[in-house]
Scaffold this motif. Structure first.
Motif, PDB file in Angstrom:
ATOM      1  N   ARG A  89       0.852  -1.192   0.000  1.00 25.77           N
ATOM      2  CA  ARG A  89       0.000   0.000   0.000  1.00 25.77           C
ATOM      3  C   ARG A  89       0.888   1.242   0.000  1.00 25.77           C
ATOM      4  O   ARG A  89       1.781   1.376   0.820  1.00 25.77           O
ATOM      5  CB  ARG A  89      -0.870  -0.026   1.250  1.00 25.77           C
ATOM      6  N   ARG A  90       0.636   2.121  -0.942  1.00 21.77           N
ATOM      7  CA  ARG A  90       1.383   3.374  -1.004  1.00 21.77           C
ATOM      8  C   ARG A  90       0.498   4.500  -0.514  1.00 21.77           C
ATOM      9  O   ARG A  90      -0.673   4.557  -0.827  1.00 21.77           O
ATOM     10  CB  ARG A  90       1.811   3.673  -2.431  1.00 21.77           C
ATOM     11  N   ARG A  91       1.111   5.389   0.226  1.00 26.64           N
ATOM     12  CA  ARG A  91       0.369   6.553   0.677  1.00 26.64           C
ATOM     13  C   ARG A  91       1.300   7.749   0.743  1.00 26.64           C
ATOM     14  O   ARG A  91       2.511   7.605   0.758  1.00 26.64           O
ATOM     15  CB  ARG A  91      -0.295   6.303   2.017  1.00 26.64           C
ATOM     16  N   ARG A  92       0.692   8.869   0.782  1.00 22.80           N
ATOM     17  CA  ARG A  92       1.438  10.118   0.833  1.00 22.80           C
ATOM     18  C   ARG A  92       2.162  10.229   2.174  1.00 22.80           C
ATOM     19  O   ARG A  92       1.638   9.843   3.199  1.00 22.80           O
ATOM     20  CB  ARG A  92       0.441  11.267   0.670  1.00 22.80           C
ATOM     21  N   PRO A  93       3.390  10.775   2.174  1.00 18.81           N
ATOM     22  CA  PRO A  93       4.101  10.967   3.436  1.00 18.81           C
ATOM     23  C   PRO A  93       3.320  11.878   4.381  1.00 18.81           C
ATOM     24  O   PRO A  93       2.592  12.770   3.940  1.00 18.81           O
ATOM     25  CB  PRO A  93       5.411  11.636   3.011  1.00 18.81           C
ATOM     26  N   SER A  94       3.507  11.663   5.664  1.00 17.33           N
ATOM     27  CA  SER A  94       2.856  12.507   6.671  1.00 17.33           C
ATOM     28  C   SER A  94       3.346  13.950   6.518  1.00 17.33           C
ATOM     29  O   SER A  94       4.406  14.197   5.930  1.00 17.33           O
ATOM     30  CB  SER A  94       3.192  12.006   8.075  1.00 17.33           C
ATOM     31  N   PRO A  95       2.601  14.896   7.069  1.00 12.89           N
ATOM     32  CA  PRO A  95       3.067  16.295   7.013  1.00 12.89           C
ATOM     33  C   PRO A  95       4.448  16.469   7.659  1.00 12.89           C
ATOM     34  O   PRO A  95       5.270  17.238   7.166  1.00 12.89           O
ATOM     35  CB  PRO A  95       1.991  17.070   7.788  1.00 12.89           C
ATOM     36  N   GLN A  96       4.715  15.737   8.736  1.00 11.52           N
ATOM     37  CA  GLN A  96       6.017  15.837   9.400  1.00 11.52           C
ATOM     38  C   GLN A  96       7.120  15.288   8.495  1.00 11.52           C
ATOM     39  O   GLN A  96       8.189  15.889   8.375  1.00 11.52           O
ATOM     40  CB  GLN A  96       6.010  15.085  10.740  1.00 11.52           C
ATOM     41  N   THR A  97       6.868  14.141   7.876  1.00 11.07           N
ATOM     42  CA  THR A  97       7.852  13.562   6.965  1.00 11.07           C
ATOM     43  C   THR A  97       8.083  14.483   5.783  1.00 11.07           C
ATOM     44  O   THR A  97       9.228  14.700   5.362  1.00 11.07           O
ATOM     45  CB  THR A  97       7.398  12.164   6.498  1.00 11.07           C
ATOM     46  N   THR A  98       7.029  15.043   5.246  1.00 10.66           N
ATOM     47  CA  THR A  98       7.158  15.982   4.134  1.00 10.66           C
ATOM     48  C   THR A  98       7.990  17.181   4.548  1.00 10.66           C
ATOM     49  O   THR A  98       8.874  17.620   3.794  1.00 10.66           O
ATOM     50  CB  THR A  98       5.768  16.427   3.645  1.00 10.66           C
ATOM     51  N   SER A  99       7.776  17.708   5.749  1.00 10.67           N
ATOM     52  CA  SER A  99       8.549  18.870   6.199  1.00 10.67           C
ATOM     53  C   SER A  99      10.029  18.522   6.346  1.00 10.67           C
ATOM     54  O   SER A  99      10.890  19.342   6.021  1.00 10.67           O
ATOM     55  CB  SER A  99       7.979  19.447   7.494  1.00 10.67           C
TER      56      SER A  99
END
Length: 102
Positions: free
Chosen positions: A4-14
């Protein structure tokens, strides 16, 4: 079995975007904690996951001062820079290839 692929969390993105701002510069975790206002208990698991997925390089700082313990340094790999570029260009778009969750 499908991953399952999902978008990185906001923290990971930051974290990715902060590292991408100076992609060839090695950064300390403590410095990232201060810059991003993240607690070490949140930041370091993110750094470990990114490194495990080949998106981040980690190394020991070999230039330590007397009395200071060695510290890890971090910077993005080519794959990590590509993901950060995709995230910055299309923050609401779906998944980028190669990301396996946060």
């Amino acid at each position: 079995m499908t991953t399952r692929r999902r978008r990185p969390s906001p923290q990971t993105t930051s974290v990715l975007l902060a590292l991408a701002a100076q992609p060839t510069t090695w950064r300390y975790g403590y410095e990232l904690c201060q810059q991003l206002d993240l607690k070490p208990g949140s930041l370091y698991p993110i750094l470990v996951r990114l490194a495990d997925r080949g998106l981040l390089q980690a190394t020991w700082d070999t230039e330590t001062s007397p009395g200071r313990p060695p510290r890890h340094l971090y910077r993005l790999t080519g794959s990590g820079r590509a993901l950060a570029t995709d995230l910055a260009a299309a923050p609401r778009r779906g998944l980028e290839a190669g990301w396996q969750g946060a």
